[in-house]
Scaffold this active site. Structure first.
Site, PDB file in Angstrom:
ATOM      1  N   GLU A  10       1.217   3.728   2.033  1.00 38.52           N
ATOM      2  CA  GLU A  10       1.868   4.039   3.300  1.00 38.52           C
ATOM      3  C   GLU A  10       3.083   3.147   3.534  1.00 38.52           C
ATOM      4  O   GLU A  10       4.155   3.626   3.915  1.00 38.52           O
ATOM      5  CB  GLU A  10       0.883   3.856   4.469  1.00 38.52           C
ATOM      6  CG  GLU A  10      -0.285   4.825   4.444  1.00 38.52           C
ATOM      7  CD  GLU A  10      -1.526   4.276   3.742  1.00 38.52           C
ATOM      8  OE1 GLU A  10      -2.633   4.615   4.157  1.00 38.52           O
ATOM      9  OE2 GLU A  10      -1.376   3.501   2.765  1.00 38.52           O
TER      10      GLU A  10
ATOM     11  N   CYS B 217      -5.725   2.120   6.290  1.00 41.46           N
ATOM     12  CA  CYS B 217      -6.476   0.882   6.486  1.00 41.46           C
ATOM     13  C   CYS B 217      -5.900   0.147   7.705  1.00 41.46           C
ATOM     14  O   CYS B 217      -4.923   0.592   8.308  1.00 41.46           O
ATOM     15  CB  CYS B 217      -6.384  -0.004   5.244  1.00 41.46           C
ATOM     16  SG  CYS B 217      -4.751  -0.759   5.011  1.00 41.46           S
TER      17      CYS B 217
ATOM     18  N   HIS C 140       0.848  -1.182   0.000  1.00 42.04           N
ATOM     19  CA  HIS C 140       0.000   0.000   0.000  1.00 42.04           C
ATOM     20  C   HIS C 140       0.889   1.239   0.000  1.00 42.04           C
ATOM     21  O   HIS C 140       2.089   1.169   0.294  1.00 42.04           O
ATOM     22  CB  HIS C 140      -0.901   0.000   1.228  1.00 42.04           C
ATOM     23  CG  HIS C 140      -2.005  -1.009   1.169  1.00 42.04           C
ATOM     24  ND1 HIS C 140      -3.094  -0.962   2.013  1.00 42.04           N
ATOM     25  CD2 HIS C 140      -2.197  -2.087   0.366  1.00 42.04           C
ATOM     26  CE1 HIS C 140      -3.908  -1.962   1.736  1.00 42.04           C
ATOM     27  NE2 HIS C 140      -3.378  -2.673   0.749  1.00 42.04           N
TER      28      HIS C 140
END
Length: 200
Positions: A86, A119, A84
């Site tokens: 991040e 998330c 992802h």
């Protein structure tokens, strides 16, 4: 056991357009708005370039605004579900600085800038990375409603949990700009929603 078939390394790479895009960006992003605008811009381009979902992240020196790393979601490009935006930005910052702890004593305070609340996976990755500040474009149900992504069972006290560990959470006033990126992605006929449980 014959171990010849076992994988012993893995990795991910940013798409070439990211470095080209950053070539025209100043090294110093002095304001929160500057940082969020760049994050939203990278998120928008990432899905337009078909290199991943509408997600981007930066690691920045909090006091100066110096850009340390940028990441976009490269799950589809890398074949790795953990890549992802991040995780990518944090990993690239750790690589650049030669430090697994981005809160180490010889480093300035660093922050993670993202175009939406992390998330469940990135929540943990952010918490354990060592960053001291989390700047987000927004949070709420719009991401999941507009795109179909499942962000996982985030606890209602996610922000206080960051604060309890010395990580300041700051919401940007540029929330609607981020929402428009998600809306554009959700309106695509060819949008890929890569939830492991097939809930696209």
């Amino acid at each position: 056991m014959d171990t010849a078939a076992l994988a012993t390394a893995f990795g991910a790479r940013l798409p070439g357009w990211v470095t080209a895009e950053l070539g025209g960006v100043p090294e110093i992003l002095p304001t929160d708005d500057d940082r969020i605008r760049l994050t939203n811009r990278l998120a928008e381009r990432n899905h337009r370039e078909n290199t991943g979902g509408p997600f981007a992240a930066l690691v920045v020196e909090s006091a100066t605004g110096r850009l340390i790393s940028a990441g976009v979601n490269v799950v589809l490009a890398s074949g790795l579900s953990s890549t992802h935006a991040e995780v990518t930005a944090l990993s690239l910052a750790q690589t650049r600085l030669g430090a697994w702890d981005l809160g180490g004593p010889d480093l300035p305070d660093l922050e993670l800038v993202v175009n939406w609340r992390p998330c469940v996976m990135c929540y943990g990755a952010t918490m354990w990375s060592g960053v001291r500040r989390l700047l987000i474009a927004g949070d709420g149900p719009e991401l999941e409603k507009l795109t179909g992504f499942d962000e996982g069972p985030m606890a209602s006290d996610w922000a206080p949990q960051f604060a309890a560990r010395g990580i300041e959470v700051v919401l940007s006033p540029l929330r609607e700009e981020a929402v428009e990126v998600f809306r554009a992605y959700g309106e695509r006929d060819d949008a890929v929603v890569y939830n492991a449980r097939g809930t696209s």
